[in-house]
Design an enzyme around this catalytic site. Structure first.
Site, short mmCIF file in Angstrom:
data_model
loop_
_atom_site.label_atom_id
_atom_site.label_comp_id
_atom_site.label_asym_id
_atom_site.label_seq_id
_atom_site.Cartn_x
_atom_site.Cartn_y
_atom_site.Cartn_z
N LYS A 258 57.10 41.65 37.44
CA LYS A 258 57.86 42.51 36.51
C LYS A 258 58.32 43.75 37.24
O LYS A 258 59.14 43.91 36.80
CB LYS A 258 56.47 42.87 35.65
CG LYS A 258 56.07 41.84 34.83
CD LYS A 258 55.04 42.19 33.56
CE LYS A 258 53.59 42.11 33.97
NZ LYS A 258 53.09 40.94 34.43
N THR A 259 57.58 44.38 38.19
CA THR A 259 58.07 45.62 38.76
C THR A 259 59.15 45.25 39.80
O THR A 259 60.10 45.94 39.71
CB THR A 259 56.81 46.02 39.80
OG1 THR A 259 55.71 46.39 39.00
CG2 THR A 259 57.03 47.31 40.33
N ASP B 197 54.10 50.78 33.99
CA ASP B 197 53.10 49.44 34.46
C ASP B 197 52.08 49.72 33.60
O ASP B 197 51.60 50.59 33.21
CB ASP B 197 52.79 49.34 35.73
CG ASP B 197 52.33 47.87 36.21
OD1 ASP B 197 52.53 46.94 35.05
OD2 ASP B 197 52.11 47.52 37.21
N THR C 6 50.20 43.07 31.01
CA THR C 6 49.59 41.71 30.79
C THR C 6 49.16 41.37 29.42
O THR C 6 48.58 40.33 29.27
CB THR C 6 48.54 41.78 31.79
OG1 THR C 6 47.81 42.76 31.66
CG2 THR C 6 49.08 41.75 33.26
N ARG D 187 53.27 36.42 43.85
CA ARG D 187 52.25 37.20 44.64
C ARG D 187 51.24 36.61 45.38
O ARG D 187 50.91 36.73 46.61
CB ARG D 187 51.68 38.32 43.62
CG ARG D 187 50.73 39.39 44.67
CD ARG D 187 50.06 40.30 43.70
NE ARG D 187 51.07 41.37 43.17
CZ ARG D 187 50.96 41.67 41.99
NH1 ARG D 187 50.10 41.59 41.15
NH2 ARG D 187 52.07 42.48 41.57
#
Ligand code: ADE
Length: 356
Positions: free
Chosen positions: A83-84, A128, A177, A236
């Site tokens: 997302k970032t 975030d 999330t 990730r």
């Protein structure tokens, strides 16, 4: 019914390889600087999320043609899916700077006011964990997002005055999330709301090869595919595993990652063919061995395996639910026939169907 596991039962999570955070998608400090180096900067190098990418490309092109700022965007989905990274790509494609923060850093009114007043025209503000924003910060954000101003009050009681302070037009990109925990009024102020999906093994293989290239790690296609299969659909995790497997390849072999090297080192890390680690397996085995396959409440599971229930819900569960090894029901969590098979249990029952 009786169940038989073909290897050990609930594993000891207190051994150094047992408690294994390597396949957990939350970010840690190590990841932060590493991800900064390997992050794709534009849509061409950003692999996966193709539906979202197509929507964004059109939105960005339209905003550029109209010479307008981009609508506010909300991305939701499990951690570690980029997302970032995507927010950075959008800023780059728009040709605007980005300011990155997270809701817990905006605790006091002056934190959010300060950051809003420091923005430049057209800039992207990325927040975030936006579901963790407190009520006061949310109230400050509403007029900022809608009409680009802040209502500031000065003075006390009878002499109180409201000052309307204009802000530069900016784009807020929120990430969460837990979309369900966002308040309705905040959610309604986003023009585009999109879920990020888990990545396919093929997409993860491409990401792994790209990262290996940047890090000068030698890997063949089967090696990349072997790592991809155990990465829980999450870049990730894939990127973290490459480093671990690369270390193993250097110490035990000639530094080149092939299928054998990848599988061997991931076996040693106790990450199985589905990408499950000891905590995941213990959770599933507990439901099978102590609760006959479930359903059982999340708090009971958490207490029994010594994990925080929020960690289970946010970190372990999304992937277990996605791959069908766990099911969420109104009466609690239960496993599926596939879970028994995957963990090597033989179900000794005349009517297996009736068990589930
Ligand atoms: N690294 C992390 N996420 C990625 C993605 N979606 N594409 C390319 N590299 C990445």
């Amino acid at each position: 019914m009786s169940i038989i596991a073909d290897d050990e039962h609930i594993e000891n999570p207190n051994t150094s390889v047992g408690k294994n955070p390597v396949v957990k998608p939350e970010i840690d400090d190590n990841d932060k600087s590493f991800e900064l180096n390997i992050r794709p900067k534009n849509f061409d190098s950003y692999i996966g999320q193709s539906a979202l990418k197509s929507t964004l490309k059109i939105t960005i092109e339209a905003a550029k043609k109209r010479e307008k700022t981009l609508d506010h965007l909300l991305f939701y989905g499990p951690p570690g899916l980029g997302k970032t990274t995507l927010a950075g790509v959008i800023a780059n494609e728009m040709g605007v700077p980005i300011k990155i923060t997270s809701a817990p850093a905006l605790e006091r009114p002056r934190d959010i006011i300060g950051i809003l007043m420091s923005l430049e025209e057209g800039q992207i503000l990325f927040i975030d964990e936006i579901h963790r924003l407190n009520k006061v910060a949310e109230e400050i954000l509403y007029p900022a997002m809608e009409d680009f101003y802040l209502d500031m009050t000065t003075g006390k009681s009878q002499t109180v005055k409201t000052l309307r302070v204009p802000l530069p037009k900016f784009t807020l990109i929120g990430a969460t999330t837990k979309a369900g925990e966002l308040s309705g009024p905040l959610r309604d102020r986003f023009g585009i709301i999109h879920r990020l999906e888990f990545y396919t093994n093929d997409e993860l293989s491409q990401i792994i090869k790209r990262t290996a290239d940047i890090l000068d790690i030698k890997i063949d296609s089967k090696g990349a595919a072997a790592i991809a299969r155990r990465s829980r659909g999450t870049p990730r995790i894939a990127n973290r595993l490459i480093k671990r497997v690369s270390d193993y390849a250097i110490v035990k072999y000639d530094g080149v990652i092939n299928e054998t090297v990848a599988n061997e080192s991931l076996d040693i890390l106790k990450i199985d063919e589905f990408g499950l680690d000891t905590t995941d397996r213990n959770l599933l085995k507990l439901i099978i061995e102590k609760y006959d396959g479930g359903p059982v409440g999340i708090e009971t599971i958490a207490a029994a395996i010594g994990e925080d229930s929020r960690t289970i819900e946010d970190v372990c569960e999304p992937f277990l639910l996605q791959c069908g090894l766990l099911q969420r029901t109104p009466r609690g969590r239960k496993v599926s026939p596939e879970t028994y098979r995957h963990l090597g249990y033989k179900i000794q029952s005349s009517s297996q169907q009736s068990l589930f």
